[in-house]
Design a protein around this motif. Structure first.
Motif, PDB file in Angstrom:
ATOM      1  N   ALA A   1      15.368   7.063  -7.230  1.00 49.54           N
ATOM      2  CA  ALA A   1      15.746   5.666  -7.021  1.00 49.54           C
ATOM      3  C   ALA A   1      15.730   5.300  -5.546  1.00 49.54           C
ATOM      4  CB  ALA A   1      17.137   5.414  -7.604  1.00 49.54           C
ATOM      5  N   VAL A   2      16.029   6.291  -4.693  1.00 52.32           N
ATOM      6  CA  VAL A   2      16.033   6.035  -3.254  1.00 52.32           C
ATOM      7  C   VAL A   2      14.630   6.121  -2.673  1.00 52.32           C
ATOM      8  CG1 VAL A   2      16.874   6.869  -1.027  1.00 52.32           C
ATOM      9  CG2 VAL A   2      18.397   6.854  -3.014  1.00 52.32           C
ATOM     10  N   VAL A   3      13.877   7.148  -3.104  1.00 57.29           N
ATOM     11  CA  VAL A   3      12.567   7.413  -2.514  1.00 57.29           C
ATOM     12  C   VAL A   3      11.481   6.532  -3.105  1.00 57.29           C
ATOM     13  CG1 VAL A   3      10.796   9.190  -2.190  1.00 57.29           C
ATOM     14  CG2 VAL A   3      13.218   9.783  -2.009  1.00 57.29           C
ATOM     15  N   SER A   4      11.651   6.143  -4.376  1.00 56.88           N
ATOM     16  CA  SER A   4      10.583   5.441  -5.088  1.00 56.88           C
ATOM     17  C   SER A   4      10.097   4.172  -4.399  1.00 56.88           C
ATOM     18  CB  SER A   4      11.032   5.119  -6.511  1.00 56.88           C
ATOM     19  OG  SER A   4      10.035   4.434  -7.204  1.00 56.88           O
ATOM     20  N   PRO A   5      10.979   3.273  -3.919  1.00 66.62           N
ATOM     21  CA  PRO A   5      10.453   2.052  -3.283  1.00 66.62           C
ATOM     22  C   PRO A   5       9.578   2.336  -2.070  1.00 66.62           C
ATOM     23  CG  PRO A   5      12.775   1.809  -3.829  1.00 66.62           C
ATOM     24  CD  PRO A   5      12.441   3.256  -4.028  1.00 66.62           C
ATOM     25  N   LEU A   6      10.011   3.287  -1.218  1.00 68.41           N
ATOM     26  CA  LEU A   6       9.222   3.616  -0.039  1.00 68.41           C
ATOM     27  C   LEU A   6       7.898   4.250  -0.423  1.00 68.41           C
ATOM     28  CD1 LEU A   6       8.919   3.850   3.010  1.00 68.41           C
ATOM     29  CD2 LEU A   6      10.183   6.025   2.904  1.00 68.41           C
ATOM     30  N   ALA A   7       7.943   5.205  -1.369  1.00 66.96           N
ATOM     31  CA  ALA A   7       6.707   5.861  -1.803  1.00 66.96           C
ATOM     32  C   ALA A   7       5.765   4.869  -2.468  1.00 66.96           C
ATOM     33  CB  ALA A   7       7.036   7.000  -2.770  1.00 66.96           C
ATOM     34  N   SER A   8       6.355   3.950  -3.235  1.00 65.19           N
ATOM     35  CA  SER A   8       5.522   2.957  -3.911  1.00 65.19           C
ATOM     36  C   SER A   8       4.822   2.052  -2.908  1.00 65.19           C
ATOM     37  CB  SER A   8       6.384   2.126  -4.863  1.00 65.19           C
ATOM     38  OG  SER A   8       5.614   1.141  -5.506  1.00 65.19           O
ATOM     39  N   ALA A   9       5.553   1.648  -1.864  1.00 62.31           N
ATOM     40  CA  ALA A   9       4.953   0.782  -0.844  1.00 62.31           C
ATOM     41  C   ALA A   9       3.832   1.497  -0.108  1.00 62.31           C
ATOM     42  CB  ALA A   9       6.032   0.327   0.141  1.00 62.31           C
ATOM     43  N   GLN A  10       4.073   2.761   0.249  1.00 62.13           N
ATOM     44  CA  GLN A  10       3.031   3.524   0.933  1.00 62.13           C
ATOM     45  C   GLN A  10       1.830   3.753   0.029  1.00 62.13           C
ATOM     46  OE1 GLN A  10       5.147   7.032   2.155  1.00 62.13           O
ATOM     47  NE2 GLN A  10       5.886   6.105   4.068  1.00 62.13           N
ATOM     48  N   SER A  11       2.106   4.034  -1.252  1.00 66.23           N
ATOM     49  CA  SER A  11       1.017   4.249  -2.201  1.00 66.23           C
ATOM     50  C   SER A  11       0.182   2.991  -2.378  1.00 66.23           C
ATOM     51  CB  SER A  11       1.588   4.695  -3.547  1.00 66.23           C
ATOM     52  OG  SER A  11       0.574   4.787  -4.521  1.00 66.23           O
ATOM     53  N   ALA A  12       0.843   1.845  -2.487  1.00 71.15           N
ATOM     54  CA  ALA A  12       0.120   0.584  -2.651  1.00 71.15           C
ATOM     55  C   ALA A  12      -0.750   0.292  -1.430  1.00 71.15           C
ATOM     56  CB  ALA A  12       1.107  -0.552  -2.881  1.00 71.15           C
ATOM     57  N   GLU A  13      -0.214   0.583  -0.244  1.00 71.16           N
ATOM     58  CA  GLU A  13      -0.983   0.348   0.978  1.00 71.16           C
ATOM     59  C   GLU A  13      -2.216   1.241   1.030  1.00 71.16           C
ATOM     60  OE1 GLU A  13      -0.399   0.502   5.862  1.00 71.16           O
ATOM     61  OE2 GLU A  13       1.295   0.882   4.511  1.00 71.16           O
ATOM     62  N   ARG A  14      -2.049   2.505   0.648  1.00 67.76           N
ATOM     63  CA  ARG A  14      -3.180   3.430   0.656  1.00 67.76           C
ATOM     64  C   ARG A  14      -4.214   3.048  -0.403  1.00 67.76           C
ATOM     65  NH1 ARG A  14      -2.500   8.065   3.583  1.00 67.76           N
ATOM     66  NH2 ARG A  14      -0.413   8.497   4.383  1.00 67.76           N
ATOM     67  N   GLU A  15      -3.736   2.620  -1.554  1.00 66.79           N
ATOM     68  CA  GLU A  15      -4.667   2.219  -2.608  1.00 66.79           C
ATOM     69  C   GLU A  15      -5.470   0.995  -2.171  1.00 66.79           C
ATOM     70  OE1 GLU A  15      -4.656   0.870  -7.323  1.00 66.79           O
ATOM     71  OE2 GLU A  15      -2.807   1.586  -6.377  1.00 66.79           O
ATOM     72  N   TRP A  16      -4.788   0.021  -1.580  1.00 67.75           N
ATOM     73  CA  TRP A  16      -5.475  -1.168  -1.071  1.00 67.75           C
ATOM     74  C   TRP A  16      -6.516  -0.776  -0.016  1.00 67.75           C
ATOM     75  CZ3 TRP A  16      -5.061  -6.423  -2.214  1.00 67.75           C
ATOM     76  CH2 TRP A  16      -5.716  -7.277  -1.325  1.00 67.75           C
ATOM     77  N   GLN A  17      -6.128   0.127   0.865  1.00 67.52           N
ATOM     78  CA  GLN A  17      -7.046   0.577   1.909  1.00 67.52           C
ATOM     79  C   GLN A  17      -8.268   1.260   1.301  1.00 67.52           C
ATOM     80  OE1 GLN A  17      -5.355   3.452   4.584  1.00 67.52           O
ATOM     81  NE2 GLN A  17      -7.030   3.298   6.056  1.00 67.52           N
ATOM     82  N   ALA A  18      -8.049   2.047   0.254  1.00 65.08           N
ATOM     83  CA  ALA A  18      -9.174   2.722  -0.407  1.00 65.08           C
ATOM     84  C   ALA A  18     -10.138   1.705  -1.005  1.00 65.08           C
ATOM     85  CB  ALA A  18      -8.654   3.661  -1.489  1.00 65.08           C
ATOM     86  N   TYR A  19      -9.611   0.663  -1.626  1.00 62.95           N
ATOM     87  CA  TYR A  19     -10.464  -0.371  -2.210  1.00 62.95           C
ATOM     88  C   TYR A  19     -11.219  -1.140  -1.125  1.00 62.95           C
ATOM     89  CZ  TYR A  19      -7.886   0.396  -6.566  1.00 62.95           C
ATOM     90  OH  TYR A  19      -7.335   0.947  -7.696  1.00 62.95           O
ATOM     91  N   GLU A  20     -10.515  -1.461  -0.053  1.00 61.75           N
ATOM     92  CA  GLU A  20     -11.145  -2.222   1.026  1.00 61.75           C
ATOM     93  C   GLU A  20     -12.278  -1.423   1.671  1.00 61.75           C
ATOM     94  OE1 GLU A  20      -9.668  -5.122   4.643  1.00 61.75           O
ATOM     95  OE2 GLU A  20      -8.524  -3.298   4.235  1.00 61.75           O
TER      96      GLU A  20
ATOM     97  N   GLY B   1      -3.216 -10.289  -0.897  1.00 57.11           N
ATOM     98  CA  GLY B   1      -2.687  -8.928  -0.855  1.00 57.11           C
ATOM     99  C   GLY B   1      -2.113  -8.442  -2.162  1.00 57.11           C
ATOM    100  N   ASN B   2      -2.342  -9.166  -3.250  1.00 61.57           N
ATOM    101  CA  ASN B   2      -1.832  -8.750  -4.551  1.00 61.57           C
ATOM    102  C   ASN B   2      -2.635  -7.564  -5.068  1.00 61.57           C
ATOM    103  OD1 ASN B   2      -1.938  -8.970  -7.731  1.00 61.57           O
ATOM    104  ND2 ASN B   2      -0.040  -9.957  -7.070  1.00 61.57           N
ATOM    105  N   LEU B   3      -1.955  -6.441  -5.302  1.00 63.37           N
ATOM    106  CA  LEU B   3      -2.650  -5.218  -5.684  1.00 63.37           C
ATOM    107  C   LEU B   3      -3.250  -5.313  -7.080  1.00 63.37           C
ATOM    108  CD1 LEU B   3      -3.457  -2.399  -4.830  1.00 63.37           C
ATOM    109  CD2 LEU B   3      -1.252  -1.561  -5.663  1.00 63.37           C
TER     110      LEU B   3
END
Length: 221
Positions: free
Chosen positions: A16-35, A112-114
């Protein structure tokens, strides 16, 4: 041993503590991969289009010259057939544009919508697959078959007609196989993953992201 019963609850609290941060980083990396995938696709699409347009424009000019200036009658006949084939191929290459440049512009102009980015990538993947499908080969098959029959049957030179057909199909297949497929590669990088902490089960996908400046893992669940 009784303390082990609390392990799932401890893991849940940590998640519950780590998930929001990991999710944000994951979304950023996924977006970067698509771009990055669409950026590479745009570059290859431009090289592909102008490169093949140059090939067909050159063969069109050569065939047009040979159609009137060749000393051999068979060469003049084959060149006239080649003029039609080259003109059709050139027109098709210039008019049937690859989807990557437009998709890359749309991604960069988006909010920026994933989820929208994922739908965009899926649409590009579907187009990449369509361009390599059996249906996409029917046009070149019809043109090359017609030209082969014109030479082999219409002009009575079966061997030359077969060579013309085979050569045309080989070039058409090479053109298909050199099309960009970066979107498909980017989507396929995400593999299913499942993590369990006692009675807690998490399912999602992961992908290894390798760039010139960093190495990371993208997660989505």
């Amino acid at each position: 041993m009784p303390r082990c019963r609390f392990l799932p609850f401890v893991c849940a609290a940590l998640m519950a503590v780590v998930s929001p941060l990991a999710s944000a980083q994951s979304a950023e990396r996924e977006w970067q991969a698509y771009e990055e995938a669409l950026a590479r696709g745009e570059r290859q699409a431009n090289v592909w289009q102008y490169g093949w347009a140059g090939v067909y424009a050159t063969t069109l000019a050569v065939n047009a010259y040979q159609a009137s200036e060749a000393s051999d009658r068979d060469d003049r006949y084959d060149a006239r057939v080649g003029v039609v084939k080259s003109a059709l191929a050139l027109g098709g290459t210039l008019m049937d544009r690859q989807p990557h440049p437009a998709a890359y512009r749309e991604l960069r102009q988006s909010d920026g919508n994933l989820e929208s980015a994922r739908r965009l990538m899926q649409a590009v993947v579907a187009e990449e697959r369509r361009r390599r499908s059996l249906e996409s080969r029917l046009g070149s098959l019809a043109v090359n078959l017609a030209s082969g029959l014109l030479i082999g049957v219409g002009d009575g030179r079966e061997r030359d007609g077969a060579i013309n057909f085979a050569t045309g199909m080989l070039v058409s297949e090479l053109q298909l196989q050199t099309q960009p497929r970066q979107a498909t590669a980017a989507i396929n990088r995400f593999q299913p993953a499942r993590v369990s902490f006692g009675d807690i089960h998490l399912e999602g996908e992961y992908a290894l992201l390798v760039t010139p400046h960093q190495l990371g893992v993208a997660l989505r669940y």
